[in-house]
Write an enzyme that holds these catalytic residues in place. Structure first.
Site, PDB file in Angstrom:
ATOM      1  N   GLY A   1       0.790  -1.221   0.000  1.00  0.00           N
ATOM      2  CA  GLY A   1       0.000   0.000   0.000  1.00  0.00           C
ATOM      3  C   GLY A   1       0.825   1.273   0.000  1.00  0.00           C
ATOM      4  N   GLY A   2       2.131   1.172   0.243  1.00  0.00           N
ATOM      5  CA  GLY A   2       2.996   2.343   0.250  1.00  0.00           C
ATOM      6  C   GLY A   2       3.384   2.773  -1.149  1.00  0.00           C
TER       7      GLY A   2
ATOM      8  N   ILE B   1       6.468   2.909  -2.671  1.00  0.00           N
ATOM      9  CA  ILE B   1       7.349   1.945  -3.320  1.00  0.00           C
ATOM     10  C   ILE B   1       6.616   0.632  -3.562  1.00  0.00           C
ATOM     11  CG2 ILE B   1       9.403   0.504  -2.975  1.00  0.00           C
ATOM     12  CD1 ILE B   1      10.189   3.195  -3.795  1.00  0.00           C
TER      13      ILE B   1
ATOM     14  N   SER C   1      15.889  -1.671   1.367  1.00  0.00           N
ATOM     15  CA  SER C   1      16.573  -0.972   2.449  1.00  0.00           C
ATOM     16  C   SER C   1      16.730   0.509   2.105  1.00  0.00           C
ATOM     17  CB  SER C   1      17.932  -1.625   2.716  1.00  0.00           C
ATOM     18  OG  SER C   1      18.492  -1.128   3.920  1.00  0.00           O
TER      19      SER C   1
ATOM     20  N   LYS D   1      19.794   5.425   4.847  1.00  0.00           N
ATOM     21  CA  LYS D   1      19.923   5.775   6.258  1.00  0.00           C
ATOM     22  C   LYS D   1      20.482   4.628   7.092  1.00  0.00           C
ATOM     23  CE  LYS D   1      16.328   9.207   5.806  1.00  0.00           C
ATOM     24  NZ  LYS D   1      16.458   9.180   4.338  1.00  0.00           N
TER      25      LYS D   1
ATOM     26  N   ASN E   1      15.728   8.723  -1.171  1.00  0.00           N
ATOM     27  CA  ASN E   1      14.357   9.218  -1.272  1.00  0.00           C
ATOM     28  C   ASN E   1      13.822   9.086  -2.686  1.00  0.00           C
ATOM     29  OD1 ASN E   1      14.197  10.685   1.507  1.00  0.00           O
ATOM     30  ND2 ASN E   1      16.116  11.345   0.595  1.00  0.00           N
TER      31      ASN E   1
END
Length: 678
Positions: free
Chosen positions: A311-312, A314, A425, A428, A465
């Site tokens: 659902g995100g 990516i 991943s 960060k 990002n």
């Protein structure tokens, strides 16, 4: 059946259908084919055709009709748009008529013993071809010529937007022609600019090439340009940025518009509906990506694929892209049923079949049932908590989702014979200063240690990002600008890498297809971008002046944030792969898989009950030695941007959660804390 309406003479409305259009062309072509063969005989014999040929002219015409109709149908000459008959369709007409002449010649040669063809002149075939091409081709381009002639003198600038088109290539030619010929067009093309010296001064559909891109400011003033359209779909983001910078030099254009990238334009044809406002994404992420599609197809085609966090941002793009490689089945897993519902609605019109699954990756029993019933062959693990400042206050939740959830899925993948497990991943995870980054690095190390002796191959892919993801800096800046500001940035030197979401997903799949197990891949993110420069670009694109009409306010670094993100740690090196934008991280630090697992289990057990943040950080540091906790505070007093005409020091903080670009593609809001489920 498709149909359309056109205005006829006297204001009547004539209904034109595809069937009627085909019938018209068949009848017209029949007459012209017969006329062409007759004209060929007249010219061949100086308009005095001998009787032996006039007696058989009907039979010759019948042969020409049969043969030419066959080839005209085969070459699609009755599935055309009369108004938009193109050069490529004219080439197909040429091929059809040439082959029909060859076929007629072969038939005449075979039946030469018959009196009908005994003395048939070979030059007739050449003359017939010429006349047929002139008559049939002339009919097909007639409407386009007539409309162009009729509209050209009536082109009026009154009430229309004066547009300067950047790029006199194929797309620029098409869009300029459409502006002229479409009666509903609100645009008037005043000219082109193109850096090709051979094009300077030439006229395309009566629209002159006025100069190169460096001449734009002068042309804008001389021709009173209202808008500029960048019509170069193949241009990379760096080139578009340079063009926009030149346009801004004049500072008089009301708006800048653009055509989509070449991959987003269907069948290479551009229309007025393709024109859109230029976005900051066009300045940062339009570089074309090429991958070995056959390799990725071999990796995914016919496989059962499970995508977590679907659902995100990516996860949703991964779902859409993976479906294009024809998997046997695809299960989309997410804890948020609303996001899954929205994803299914977006995919349904495309006719794409996805199995939605609502579930928590931290619930081993639920995940075990899913693996047993769906039997995935490929798992792409995108589910994660990703918001840096929030997770600093809830480290146990970062451990629960990012470490425990990954561990549960990885163990089930190994138990169920999954071929590949791909972990998404983040940059960060390198020299982490946040709980989020440390938890993602711990997940990477855990998967690397699990590869040995397992049939399942575990792979991690690390990037920064993605442009426009929910909760990331770009949509948040848009909302702040819409409200009139201020735009909040954490620090004037804050930099982040950015990548188009489609580019990131393609590279993830390419890396996953190539991985043999145990690797951590790093995507080339290009050059880092200053967040304050990004903010200024977005303000200017919204037709405001930064630091004057829209203030920029610095809010200070928040817990866990870094000024610069890294793609490789100090203890790592990198190795090139077959793809120029994909690198393999090489770690010099050896890890004991058994000891690592013991530490991870101890950390998970600690987070199941009440725990102190300092204790979680200490155990994370034991697992990830490069983790250095950032001692920032949850909020800082905002201060104005140090620019002339800067923001008001008294301006309130907008409350934006991640102006530094802390979310690499997750959701805008964190899910509710549910505790760890063993």
């Amino acid at each position: 059946m498709k149909e359309r309406w056109i205005s006829g003479f006297g204001g009547d409305v004539l209904r034109v259908t595809a069937l009627k259009r085909r019938a018209f062309f068949l009848a017209a072509d029949g007459l012209m084919i017969y006329a062409a063969i007759y004209a060929a005989f007249l010219v061949r014999f100086d308009f005095a055709v001998p009787g032996k040929y006039t007696d058989h002219i009907f039979e010759y015409g019948l042969l020409a009709l049969v043969v030419k109709f066959v080839f005209l149908i085969l070459f699609g000459q009755y599935n055309i748009s009369w108004r938009f008959y193109s050069l490529s369709e004219m080439m197909r007409l040429f091929q059809a008529l040439a082959l029909s002449s060859v076929a007629m010649g072969a038939a005449i040669f075979l039946f030469r013993p018959l009196p009908l063809f005994a003395e048939f002149p070979r030059s007739i075939l050449i003359l017939d071809f010429v006349f047929s091409l002139a008559l049939i081709g002339g009919l097909r381009i007639a409407k386009r010529v007539v409309l162009g002639y009729r509209i050209w003198p009536e082109r009026s600038m009154q009430g229309r937007t004066r547009v300067l088109i950047v790029g006199a290539g194929s797309a620029g030619e098409q869009i300029g022609r459409e502006m002229l010929n479409n009666r509903k067009s609100k645009y008037f093309p005043v000219g082109y600019v193109d850096d090709d010296p051979a094009k300077k001064g030439i006229s395309i559909h009566g629209i002159r090439v006025l100069g190169g891109r460096r001449d734009i400011p002068e042309i804008v003033k001389s021709y009173m340009v209202d808008e500029i359209l960048v019509a170069i779909p193949s241009a990379a983001s760096g080139e578009i940025r340079k063009i926009v910078e030149i346009i801004r030099e004049g500072n008089t254009v009301k708006s800048i518009k653009i055509l989509p990238g070449i991959m987003d334009i269907m069948e290479g044809e551009v229309t007025l509906s393709d024109i859109q406002e230029i976005q900051v994404e066009d300045l940062l992420g339009r570089d074309p990506v090429t991958i070995d599609y056959e390799s990725v197809r071999g990796f995914l085609a016919g496989k059962r694929v499970l995508i977590t966090g679907a659902g995100g941002s990516i996860g949703g793009e991964l779902t859409r892209t993976v479906l294009s490689f024809k998997p046997a089945k695809l299960a989309a897993l997410d804890i948020d049923e609303t996001e899954l519902f929205d994803l299914m609605n977006r995919l349904h019109p495309l006719g794409l079949n996805v199995i939605p699954v609502v579930g928590d990756v931290r619930n081993r029993e639920r995940m075990a049932v899913l693996f047993a019933t769906f039997k995935p062959e490929v798992v792409i693990h995108s589910a994660a908590y990703k918001h840096v400042p929030i997770l600093e206050s809830f480290p146990e939740e970062a451990v629960g989702t990012n470490i425990l959830g990954t561990k549960i899925l990885a163990e089930l993948a190994a138990e169920n014979g999954v071929e590949k497990f791909v972990n998404i991943s983040t940059d960060k995870a390198i020299n982490p200063t946040s709980v989020m980054g440390a938890s993602k690095r711990a997940a990477e190390e855990l998967l690397r240690s699990m590869t040995s002796g397992k049939e399942t191959r575990f792979i991690s892919v690390r990037f920064g990002n993605v442009l426009g993801s929910r909760g990331s800096v770009i949509p948040l800046f848009k909302e702040q600008i819409k409200k009139g500001g201020p735009v909040t940035v954490t620090h004037p030197e804050m930099k982040r890498y950015f990548m188009a979401i489609s580019e990131a997903v393609l590279l993830v799949l390419a890396a996953a297809a190539a991985g043999e197990g145990g690797e951590t891949y790093v995507l080339d993110m290009g050059e880092p971008v200053k967040i304050v420069d990004l903010a200024r670009d977005m303000i200017r694109l919204s037709r405001f002046e930064p630091d004057v009409e829209i203030p920029i306010v610095y809010t200070g670094l928040r817990p866990g944030e870094k000024l610069f993100e890294e793609l490789l740690g100090a203890e790592e090196g990198s190795e090139p792969t077959d793809h120029p934008k994909i690198f393999r991280a090489r770690s010099s630090r050896k890890s004991d898989g058994k000891k690592l697992l013991e530490k991870v289990e101890r950390l998970i057990d600690m987070c199941r009950g009440s725990c102190r943040k300092e204790d979680v950080q200490a155990l994370l540091r034991d697992i990830v030695p490069t983790y250095v906790a950032n001692g920032g505070t949850l909020s800082s007093s905002p201060r104005p941007a140090e620019k002339p005409g800067g923001g008001d020091p008294e301006a309130e903080d907008s409350g934006v959660e991640d102006p530094g670009g802390g979310d690499p593609g997750g959701k805008a809001r964190p899910r509710k804390s549910r505790g760890l489920v063993s």
